[in-house]
Design a protein around this motif. Structure first.
Motif, PDB file in Angstrom:
ATOM      1  N   ARG A  92       0.147  12.745  13.409  1.00 20.80           N
ATOM      2  CA  ARG A  92      -1.204  12.393  12.725  1.00 20.80           C
ATOM      3  C   ARG A  92      -1.107  12.230  11.222  1.00 20.80           C
ATOM      4  O   ARG A  92       0.062  12.130  10.711  1.00 20.80           O
ATOM      5  CB  ARG A  92      -1.901  13.511  12.823  1.00 20.80           C
ATOM      6  N   HIS A  94      -2.737  10.322   7.069  1.00 22.76           N
ATOM      7  CA  HIS A  94      -3.744   9.261   6.660  1.00 22.76           C
ATOM      8  C   HIS A  94      -2.786   8.431   5.775  1.00 22.76           C
ATOM      9  O   HIS A  94      -1.810   9.053   5.031  1.00 22.76           O
ATOM     10  CB  HIS A  94      -4.942   9.749   6.071  1.00 22.76           C
ATOM     11  N   VAL A 122      -3.439   7.827  13.405  1.00 25.08           N
ATOM     12  CA  VAL A 122      -3.104   7.739  12.013  1.00 25.08           C
ATOM     13  C   VAL A 122      -4.448   7.095  11.416  1.00 25.08           C
ATOM     14  O   VAL A 122      -4.774   6.095  12.086  1.00 25.08           O
ATOM     15  CB  VAL A 122      -1.678   6.830  11.695  1.00 25.08           C
ATOM     16  N   ALA A 283       3.764   9.000   8.449  1.00 25.15           N
ATOM     17  CA  ALA A 283       2.822   8.132   8.872  1.00 25.15           C
ATOM     18  C   ALA A 283       3.070   6.824   8.065  1.00 25.15           C
ATOM     19  O   ALA A 283       2.869   5.729   8.303  1.00 25.15           O
ATOM     20  CB  ALA A 283       1.385   8.659   8.840  1.00 25.15           C
TER      21      ALA A 283
END
Length: 300
Positions: A92, A94, A122, A283
């Protein structure tokens, strides 16, 4: 006294909003509480961050130096929370992506579609900026990854090859230059030009190209987007220069043609910019690797 994340967040809010009152409203706190936190932060760092007067507060040189550091710390803490929460259900996170208009209109829609198909958990937050602002955003930790034209922006950034774009001349159908292939820039300079806004990489490139020829650049008007540029050309208000992939989006709907430009600078390199590959979140590193792989396929 220790520096706590809440004080850093409020400090960043004041710097971004410009006043304690606006920062307090943004953070849903009383202005007095924000002011007290700022005073405690100044005690913790041992220097004044703001000059106070009856007109408000003014940031000191120390405050500007602290801003980038504070943003980096807050982003790092956010990454810790998100990455730890994501271990139970896969990757996960951002990623804050800042890119110029050439990358956004030509390459990123498909590249992000395939990336998010592989990493649906993401979140990618994309913001359009001109290349100089992209470089500054990455250097200031307000973006994790930047996509911009290759060059020296005065920032210590790692630049990784991404894509190559080709500039073409967009003219109305039936224009005197519409059947000339390819064009030299001296031929373009004989006509009124619809350009992009001041500060854009393409605007700077046209000015440099004109200076090299010794001919004037007859900018009839300047716009802020490729679609506006093509609409003005379609209306017969001048001719324009933009990337081939971007022009291709507007050719079917408008009465315009794209003509090759025979200049060495018509081929431009787009690069990925990061502060440090090693310091990126998983990510963000995953997105960089995906975009690098896409570049390798395109080059092959």
């Amino acid at each position: 006294m220790r520096i706590d994340p809440v004080s850093l967040r409020l400090f960043v809010a004041v710097m971004e909003e410009g006043t304690i009152a606006a920062a307090a409203e943004r953070e849903h706190l009383a202005p007095a509480a924000v002011s007290r936190r700022l005073s405690e932060l100044e005690s913790a760092v041992g220097t004044a961050l703001f000059q106070r007067s009856n007109k408000g507060v003014q940031a000191t040189a120390a405050a500007h130096a602290l801003l980038g550091l504070a943003r980096g710390v807050l982003h790092g803490l956010s990454d810790i929370t998100e990455q730890m929460a994501g271990f139970g259900a896969g990757l996960r996170g951002h990623v804050r992506l800042s890119a110029n208009i050439s990358a956004i209109t030509q390459f990123l829609p498909e590249d992000l579609r395939t990336f998010l198909g592989r990493a649906p958990q993401v979140q990618v937050h994309l913001q359009e900026r001109i290349s100089t602002q992209v470089a500054r955003a990455v250097a200031d930790s307000t973006a994790d990854i930047g996509i911009l034209n290759a060059g020296d922006y005065g920032q210590a950034l790692q630049q990784i090859p991404y894509r190559t774009d080709e500039l073409v001349v967009v003219v109305p159908r039936g224009h005197a230059l519409s059947r000339r292939r390819p064009l030299r820039f001296t031929e373009v300079l004989a006509h009124d030009i619809v350009g992009l806004h001041q500060g854009s990489a393409l605007n700077d490139l046209l000015h440099r190209g004109a200076a090299e020829t010794g001919l004037p650049l007859k900018l009839r008007m300047q716009v802020t987007s490729y679609d506006a540029l093509c609409l003005m050309v379609d209306a017969g208000l001048g001719i324009g220069v933009l990337p081939r992939g971007s022009a291709r989006l507007y050719l079917p709907a408008l009465k315009i043609r794209a003509v090759d430009l025979a200049e060495p600078w018509s081929l431009r390199r787009l690069v990925l910019a990061v502060r440090s590959l090693e310091a990126l979140s998983p990510a963000a590193r995953m997105l960089v690797e995906h975009l690098r792989a896409v570049e390798d396929v395109a080059a092959g």
